[in-house]
Design an enzyme around this catalytic site. Sequence first.
Site, mmCIF file in Angstrom:
data_model
loop_
_atom_site.group_PDB
_atom_site.id
_atom_site.type_symbol
_atom_site.label_atom_id
_atom_site.label_comp_id
_atom_site.label_asym_id
_atom_site.label_seq_id
_atom_site.Cartn_x
_atom_site.Cartn_y
_atom_site.Cartn_z
ATOM 1 C CD GLU A 10 -2.466 -1.263 2.768
ATOM 2 O OE1 GLU A 10 -3.556 -1.827 2.829
ATOM 3 O OE2 GLU A 10 -1.908 -0.742 3.764
ATOM 4 N N GLY A 21 1.858 5.028 -0.564
ATOM 5 C CA GLY A 21 1.206 6.314 -0.814
ATOM 6 C C GLY A 21 2.267 7.349 -1.166
ATOM 7 N NE ARG A 22 6.079 9.233 3.480
ATOM 8 C CZ ARG A 22 5.658 10.082 4.408
ATOM 9 N NH1 ARG A 22 5.968 11.344 4.319
ATOM 10 N NH2 ARG A 22 4.954 9.653 5.422
ATOM 11 N NE ARG A 48 4.923 14.712 5.948
ATOM 12 C CZ ARG A 48 6.247 14.674 5.883
ATOM 13 N NH1 ARG A 48 6.912 15.595 5.199
ATOM 14 N NH2 ARG A 48 6.925 13.726 6.491
ATOM 15 C CE1 TYR A 106 3.018 13.324 11.613
ATOM 16 C CE2 TYR A 106 3.185 14.339 9.452
ATOM 17 C CZ TYR A 106 2.473 13.594 10.362
ATOM 18 O OH TYR A 106 1.244 13.119 10.029
ATOM 19 C CB CYS A 157 -1.242 34.614 13.499
ATOM 20 S SG CYS A 157 -1.914 35.773 12.337
ATOM 21 C CD GLU A 158 0.015 29.143 15.541
ATOM 22 O OE1 GLU A 158 0.870 28.760 16.363
ATOM 23 O OE2 GLU A 158 -1.190 29.238 15.779
HETATM 24 C C1 LIG Z 1 -0.718 5.667 5.709
HETATM 25 C C2 LIG Z 1 -0.888 4.262 5.350
HETATM 26 C C3 LIG Z 1 -0.314 3.762 4.185
HETATM 27 C C4 LIG Z 1 0.562 4.592 3.282
HETATM 28 O O1 LIG Z 1 1.724 5.012 3.898
HETATM 29 P P1 LIG Z 1 2.870 5.721 3.042
HETATM 30 O O2 LIG Z 1 3.894 6.077 4.042
HETATM 31 O O3 LIG Z 1 2.244 6.928 2.409
HETATM 32 O O4 LIG Z 1 3.328 4.745 2.032
HETATM 33 C C5 LIG Z 1 -0.553 2.440 3.852
HETATM 34 N N1 LIG Z 1 -1.325 1.646 4.641
HETATM 35 C C6 LIG Z 1 -1.886 2.103 5.774
HETATM 36 C C7 LIG Z 1 -2.714 1.193 6.576
HETATM 37 C C8 LIG Z 1 -1.678 3.409 6.173
HETATM 38 O O5 LIG Z 1 -2.247 3.842 7.305
#
Ligand SMILES: *Cc1c(COP(=O)(O)O)cnc(C)c1O
Length: 492
Positions: free
Chosen positions: A330, A332-333, A388, A392, A419-420
Site C-alpha cells: 500500500e 502512498g508517499r 508536516r 512532525y 500567525c504562528e
Molecule cells: C498511511 C498508510 C499507508 C501509506 O503510507 P505511506 O507512508 O504513504 O506509504 C498504507 N497503509 C496504511 C494502513 C496506512 O495507514
Amino acid sequence: MSVASNTAASPLAPDWLQVPADLNALHEPMWAGSVVRNGAGALTVGGMDVQALKEQFGTPLFVMDEADFRSRARAFKDSFDAAFADICGGVDVYYAGKSFLCTAVVKWVEEEGLRLDTASGGELAVAARAGIAGERVALHGNNKSDAEINRALDMKLGRIVVDSLDELVRVGALAQARGEQAKVMLRLTPGVHAHTHEFIATAHEDQKFGLSMATDTTDEAGLSAAEEAVAAAAAHPGIELLGLHCHIGSQIFEPDGFALAAEKLLRFLAAMQEKYAITMPELDLGGGYGIAYTPVDTPRPAADIAAAMAAVVRSTCAELGIDAPRISIEPGRAIVGSTTFTLYEVGTLKTVRVDAPAGSGGDGDGGNNVTYPRRYVSVDGGMSDNARPVLYDADYSAVLASRTSAAAPQLSRVVGKHCESGDIVVRDVYLPEDVAAGDLLAVPGTGAYCWALSSNYNYLARPGVVAVRDGSARLIVRGETEEDLLNRDMGA
Ligand SMILES: *Cc1c(COP(=O)(O)O)cnc(C)c1O
C-alpha cells in the site's frame, strides 16, 4: 563586534545540511522526472514554466507531474510483480489514497493497473465518483462507522481491513443482516516499527491501530488478540476471512523492517491455518516506503525493496511448507510525494543575527559576540498548505524557481504567513543572497500529506492542484475562493 561571512557553511545550519556547490542545480531524487530549468533559468515541469503556471493559476499552487505519478505507480506494480511472479503470481498494489486523493488520481491509479486504499466514507465517495470498481478498493480505519461499513458493503469492496475485535463483530453483524459476507483482512501489529531511518522491534504495542500479536496479554483462553480475531472471523457467517495485514510505519528507507514483519506474519498465518483448518489466501504488507525530502535522504528503488521482501517471503514459505499467500502492498508517499512541488511567491524578507549554538564550531558561548545571519523568507502560504514541519518536524528543501542566480548562498528559513512563529515551511536551506520579493520558490516533495492535510487557518484559501503533462496544465482540484471560505458561515 565582528561579522562572519555568509558564503561558507553557517554554524547555524544543522550538521546534515551542506552548502550546495551550485544553488541552481536540482538534486534529482527530490524532483519529478520532467522538472528542469529552461534556457532562461526558470524551472519547468512537463514543458510548462513556473511563471506561466503562476500567471494562469496563481500561488501558492501544488504542481504535479502527471507522467511522473504514472511512472512511479507503474514502477511499484512492475517491480513487485516481477519479484513475486514465481512466489504468488504477482502483487496487488493499493495506492494509499490518504496521501493525496482526487478523482483524476483514482483514474490514473486504475489505468496503471493499481488498486485503491481508502480510510473513510469521504475517501470512498471520491472512489465512487471516479468510478473505480469496488472490488479494487480497500477500506481501512480504526473507528469505522456503521454508515461507512454499509457504504463499503454497498460498493462491494474487495476488502475491509478490520482493526479490532469490536469492529469484527460489527462488520460481521452488518453483513449478516444483509445476507452477505464481508471480505475481511485483519490488521495485526507485529511489533516492528519504523523509527526514524531504522526500525525497532518490540513485543508490545502501545498504539491505537491493530490487533496485538503479543501472547502475554491474552484472554482467559490464552489467545492473543490477533488469534482471537482469526478464530472469531473464521467462525462468523457474515465474514469471509481473506487474510492478514500490517503497516509498520512511514518514510522507511531500508527493507529490513518490511521483511521482518512479513516473516512474523507468515509464521502466524501458517500457525493459524493449521490450528483452525482454514486458508488465508492474502497477506498485505502495508506502505511506508520513504522518499527524498532533502539531499541527505536516499530512497531505494522499488525493485530493490521488492527483491528483499520477495526473498524473505520465498524462504519463509518454503521453511513453513505453505503455499505463499497473494501479497499486496500500500504505497502512498512513494508514489505521489515526489511528483509534486509547491510553488510560492516570495514576499517579506528579513535577516536576523544569531549566536552560534554551543559546540557548533562557531563561537557558541556568546563570549566575543560573533553572530551569524539567518534570513527569513516569507511566502504566500505556509502551515495551512504544509502542516508536516509543524506536525512532525519534517525537513524540506527549496530552490529559487523563477530564475537562476549567481549570488552567494545564504542560510535561509522559508516561513509562511500565518500567525504562528512555528509556521515554517523549510527550516534550513541555502538560497541565493539576492532572493527578493516577487521571486518564485519551489518546495519539492509536497505531493503526499500536504494538500491532504491542508487547512483554512487564518481563512487562507486552500491552494489548487494542477497536473502538468506534455506542455499543458489543468486543474485537477481547483483552489478555494473567498466564497468557498464564507459559504458555510450561516450568518449571525
Ligand atoms: C498511511 C498508510 C499507508 C501509506 O503510507 P505511506 O507512508 O504513504 O506509504 C498504507 N497503509 C496504511 C494502513 C496506512 O495507514
